[in-house]
Design a protein around this motif. Sequence first.
Motif, PDB file in Angstrom:
ATOM      1  N   LEU A  74     156.573  93.869  92.456  1.00  0.00           N
ATOM      2  CA  LEU A  74     156.196  92.762  91.556  1.00  0.00           C
ATOM      3  C   LEU A  74     155.316  93.371  90.324  1.00  0.00           C
ATOM      4  O   LEU A  74     154.252  94.002  90.774  1.00  0.00           O
ATOM      5  N   TRP A  75     155.592  93.248  88.933  1.00  0.00           N
ATOM      6  CA  TRP A  75     154.810  94.011  88.051  1.00  0.00           C
ATOM      7  C   TRP A  75     153.783  93.475  87.713  1.00  0.00           C
ATOM      8  O   TRP A  75     153.516  91.932  87.995  1.00  0.00           O
ATOM      9  N   ARG A  76     152.789  94.200  87.209  1.00  0.00           N
ATOM     10  CA  ARG A  76     151.280  93.896  87.068  1.00  0.00           C
ATOM     11  C   ARG A  76     151.298  92.845  86.030  1.00  0.00           C
ATOM     12  O   ARG A  76     149.994  92.237  85.988  1.00  0.00           O
ATOM     13  N   GLU A  77     151.957  92.494  85.217  1.00  0.00           N
ATOM     14  CA  GLU A  77     151.840  91.403  84.121  1.00  0.00           C
ATOM     15  C   GLU A  77     152.046  90.214  84.581  1.00  0.00           C
ATOM     16  O   GLU A  77     152.209  89.081  83.823  1.00  0.00           O
ATOM     17  N   LYS A  78     152.477  90.013  85.881  1.00  0.00           N
ATOM     18  CA  LYS A  78     152.769  88.662  86.513  1.00  0.00           C
ATOM     19  C   LYS A  78     152.170  88.322  87.666  1.00  0.00           C
ATOM     20  O   LYS A  78     152.824  87.598  88.590  1.00  0.00           O
ATOM     21  N   LEU A  79     150.795  88.382  87.514  1.00  0.00           N
ATOM     22  CA  LEU A  79     149.893  88.162  88.750  1.00  0.00           C
ATOM     23  C   LEU A  79     149.479  86.867  88.879  1.00  0.00           C
ATOM     24  O   LEU A  79     148.271  86.594  88.791  1.00  0.00           O
ATOM     25  N   SER A  80     150.561  85.852  89.131  1.00  0.00           N
ATOM     26  CA  SER A  80     149.782  84.585  89.454  1.00  0.00           C
ATOM     27  C   SER A  80     150.507  84.222  90.772  1.00  0.00           C
ATOM     28  O   SER A  80     151.669  84.693  91.029  1.00  0.00           O
ATOM     29  N   ALA A 109     145.393  93.546  89.885  1.00  0.00           N
ATOM     30  CA  ALA A 109     144.888  92.854  88.684  1.00  0.00           C
ATOM     31  C   ALA A 109     143.592  93.811  88.277  1.00  0.00           C
ATOM     32  O   ALA A 109     143.042  94.095  89.325  1.00  0.00           O
ATOM     33  N   ASN A 110     143.270  93.802  87.050  1.00  0.00           N
ATOM     34  CA  ASN A 110     141.942  94.309  86.902  1.00  0.00           C
ATOM     35  C   ASN A 110     141.143  93.748  85.749  1.00  0.00           C
ATOM     36  O   ASN A 110     141.663  92.802  85.165  1.00  0.00           O
ATOM     37  N   ALA A 111     139.918  93.919  85.753  1.00  0.00           N
ATOM     38  CA  ALA A 111     139.124  93.232  84.678  1.00  0.00           C
ATOM     39  C   ALA A 111     139.501  93.254  83.272  1.00  0.00           C
ATOM     40  O   ALA A 111     138.953  92.532  82.377  1.00  0.00           O
ATOM     41  N   LYS A 112     140.168  94.334  83.046  1.00  0.00           N
ATOM     42  CA  LYS A 112     140.749  94.522  81.617  1.00  0.00           C
ATOM     43  C   LYS A 112     141.705  93.379  81.288  1.00  0.00           C
ATOM     44  O   LYS A 112     141.731  93.103  79.929  1.00  0.00           O
ATOM     45  N   TRP A 117     139.891  89.047  88.586  1.00  0.00           N
ATOM     46  CA  TRP A 117     140.949  89.921  89.166  1.00  0.00           C
ATOM     47  C   TRP A 117     141.183  89.798  90.542  1.00  0.00           C
ATOM     48  O   TRP A 117     142.232  89.914  91.270  1.00  0.00           O
ATOM     49  N   GLU A 118     139.992  89.684  91.163  1.00  0.00           N
ATOM     50  CA  GLU A 118     139.987  89.271  92.774  1.00  0.00           C
ATOM     51  C   GLU A 118     140.893  88.151  92.949  1.00  0.00           C
ATOM     52  O   GLU A 118     141.647  88.048  93.832  1.00  0.00           O
ATOM     53  N   LYS A 119     140.635  87.318  92.327  1.00  0.00           N
ATOM     54  CA  LYS A 119     141.344  85.781  92.561  1.00  0.00           C
ATOM     55  C   LYS A 119     143.048  86.063  92.218  1.00  0.00           C
ATOM     56  O   LYS A 119     143.802  85.314  92.904  1.00  0.00           O
ATOM     57  N   SER A 269     148.959 111.929  87.141  1.00  0.00           N
ATOM     58  CA  SER A 269     149.685 111.078  86.301  1.00  0.00           C
ATOM     59  C   SER A 269     149.000 110.377  85.319  1.00  0.00           C
ATOM     60  O   SER A 269     149.446 110.339  83.994  1.00  0.00           O
ATOM     61  N   GLY A 270     147.816 110.262  85.424  1.00  0.00           N
ATOM     62  CA  GLY A 270     147.019 109.644  84.460  1.00  0.00           C
ATOM     63  C   GLY A 270     146.982 108.133  84.610  1.00  0.00           C
ATOM     64  O   GLY A 270     146.146 107.364  83.884  1.00  0.00           O
ATOM     65  N   GLU A 271     147.650 107.665  85.444  1.00  0.00           N
ATOM     66  CA  GLU A 271     148.099 106.153  85.740  1.00  0.00           C
ATOM     67  C   GLU A 271     146.701 105.841  86.757  1.00  0.00           C
ATOM     68  O   GLU A 271     146.482 106.396  87.757  1.00  0.00           O
ATOM     69  N   HIS A 272     146.086 104.720  86.029  1.00  0.00           N
ATOM     70  CA  HIS A 272     144.847 104.278  86.918  1.00  0.00           C
ATOM     71  C   HIS A 272     144.947 102.753  87.043  1.00  0.00           C
ATOM     72  O   HIS A 272     144.954 102.025  85.781  1.00  0.00           O
ATOM     73  N   PRO A 273     144.533 102.091  88.050  1.00  0.00           N
ATOM     74  CA  PRO A 273     144.424 100.715  88.223  1.00  0.00           C
ATOM     75  C   PRO A 273     143.329 100.064  87.423  1.00  0.00           C
ATOM     76  O   PRO A 273     143.840  98.910  86.989  1.00  0.00           O
ATOM     77  N   HIS A 274     142.435 100.712  87.186  1.00  0.00           N
ATOM     78  CA  HIS A 274     141.187 100.118  86.223  1.00  0.00           C
ATOM     79  C   HIS A 274     141.710 100.087  84.834  1.00  0.00           C
ATOM     80  O   HIS A 274     141.057  99.189  84.081  1.00  0.00           O
ATOM     81  N   PHE A 275     142.354 100.945  84.323  1.00  0.00           N
ATOM     82  CA  PHE A 275     142.802 101.230  82.999  1.00  0.00           C
ATOM     83  C   PHE A 275     143.980 100.465  82.331  1.00  0.00           C
ATOM     84  O   PHE A 275     144.241 100.956  81.077  1.00  0.00           O
ATOM     85  N   TRP A 276     144.858 100.095  83.117  1.00  0.00           N
ATOM     86  CA  TRP A 276     146.238  99.781  82.439  1.00  0.00           C
ATOM     87  C   TRP A 276     146.220  98.739  81.469  1.00  0.00           C
ATOM     88  O   TRP A 276     145.070  97.828  81.516  1.00  0.00           O
ATOM     89  N   PRO A 277     146.922  98.737  80.363  1.00  0.00           N
ATOM     90  CA  PRO A 277     148.096  99.339  80.144  1.00  0.00           C
ATOM     91  C   PRO A 277     147.676 100.892  79.758  1.00  0.00           C
ATOM     92  O   PRO A 277     148.751 101.620  79.388  1.00  0.00           O
ATOM     93  N   ASP A 278     146.612 101.418  79.531  1.00  0.00           N
ATOM     94  CA  ASP A 278     146.431 103.001  78.855  1.00  0.00           C
ATOM     95  C   ASP A 278     146.357 103.556  80.165  1.00  0.00           C
ATOM     96  O   ASP A 278     145.939 103.294  81.153  1.00  0.00           O
ATOM     97  N   ARG A 279     146.328 104.851  79.837  1.00  0.00           N
ATOM     98  CA  ARG A 279     146.017 106.108  80.912  1.00  0.00           C
ATOM     99  C   ARG A 279     144.603 106.644  80.634  1.00  0.00           C
ATOM    100  O   ARG A 279     144.030 106.462  79.404  1.00  0.00           O
ATOM    101  N   ILE A 280     144.142 107.336  81.506  1.00  0.00           N
ATOM    102  CA  ILE A 280     142.982 107.898  81.438  1.00  0.00           C
ATOM    103  C   ILE A 280     142.847 109.218  80.601  1.00  0.00           C
ATOM    104  O   ILE A 280     143.956 109.920  80.626  1.00  0.00           O
TER     105      ILE A 280
END
Length: 280
Positions: A74-80, A109-112, A117-119, A269-280
């Motif tokens: 499930l993609w991260r933009e569909k988190l409900s 989900a992240n705070a960004k 995000w927890e809910k 990879s630079g992929e990080h759960p806190h920073f998407w859609p950007d990389r570190i």
Amino acid sequence: MKNLNLNDGHTFPIVGFGTYKATEEEGIESVKHALLNGYRLLDTAAAYKNEEAVGKGIKASGIPREDIVVTTKLWREKLSYDMAKEEFEKSLKRLDLDYLDLYLIHWPANAKNYDNWEKANAEVWRALEELQAEGKIKSIGVSNFFEEHLEALSKTAKVKPAVNQIEFHPGYWQPELVAYCKKENITVESWSPLARGKVFENEPLKAIAKSHHTTVAKVCLRWIIQHNVIVIPKSTTKERIEENINLFNFELSKEEMNIINKLPEFGFSGEHPHFWPDRI
């Protein structure tokens, strides 16, 4: 083929076939070839836009559906809760299957991107638990979840994640997160096992490969499975597909494992759960 037992009683092969970037006719043929050469675990995702090709490859192989472990995400933009249910049905339809063996939340989900995000993660997980209870999914899990995400999820979850699929390769293997998952009896699965090709120029890996008369790729994949981590190498080249599953005719020593474990960081990879859609 070695199998791993998940915490929900299901058994998964330790070597599977990744399908990232394998689309259309090339994707169909690579999935078919993988299945005909012994792979029984397939990994795709809604974000890869190749679920239809994977489904067609399964049909073309002639291998019975019940013999194949199929994963999508499930993609991260569909988190409900509602979107999780809708997106699952879309994936199932694209794959042309009656059920999934493993369904993962691709990124937490992240705070960004989410007010709470927890809910958001908890609501998606509730949807997955219901789909599992209905028999539409055999195992449910997550991908790219850190310890903090897993701890938060455990506050409301009725079912513990069976799998956490994370970036795991020589030079970047997140040992603390792996240790936590193992303590919690969550099976770890590796993505990007060859660090997007960065491993091939690493001198210690080349030396170990030479001593075993094998390739750097096979050394990396063997190192991963000796950590009891599922690996899903991807390729659309027939020779590579065949090579990547033949990992059981040699073994890395404790010293070689330790050398690889201690390699300095590279290939992240630079992929990080806190920073998407950007990389570190």
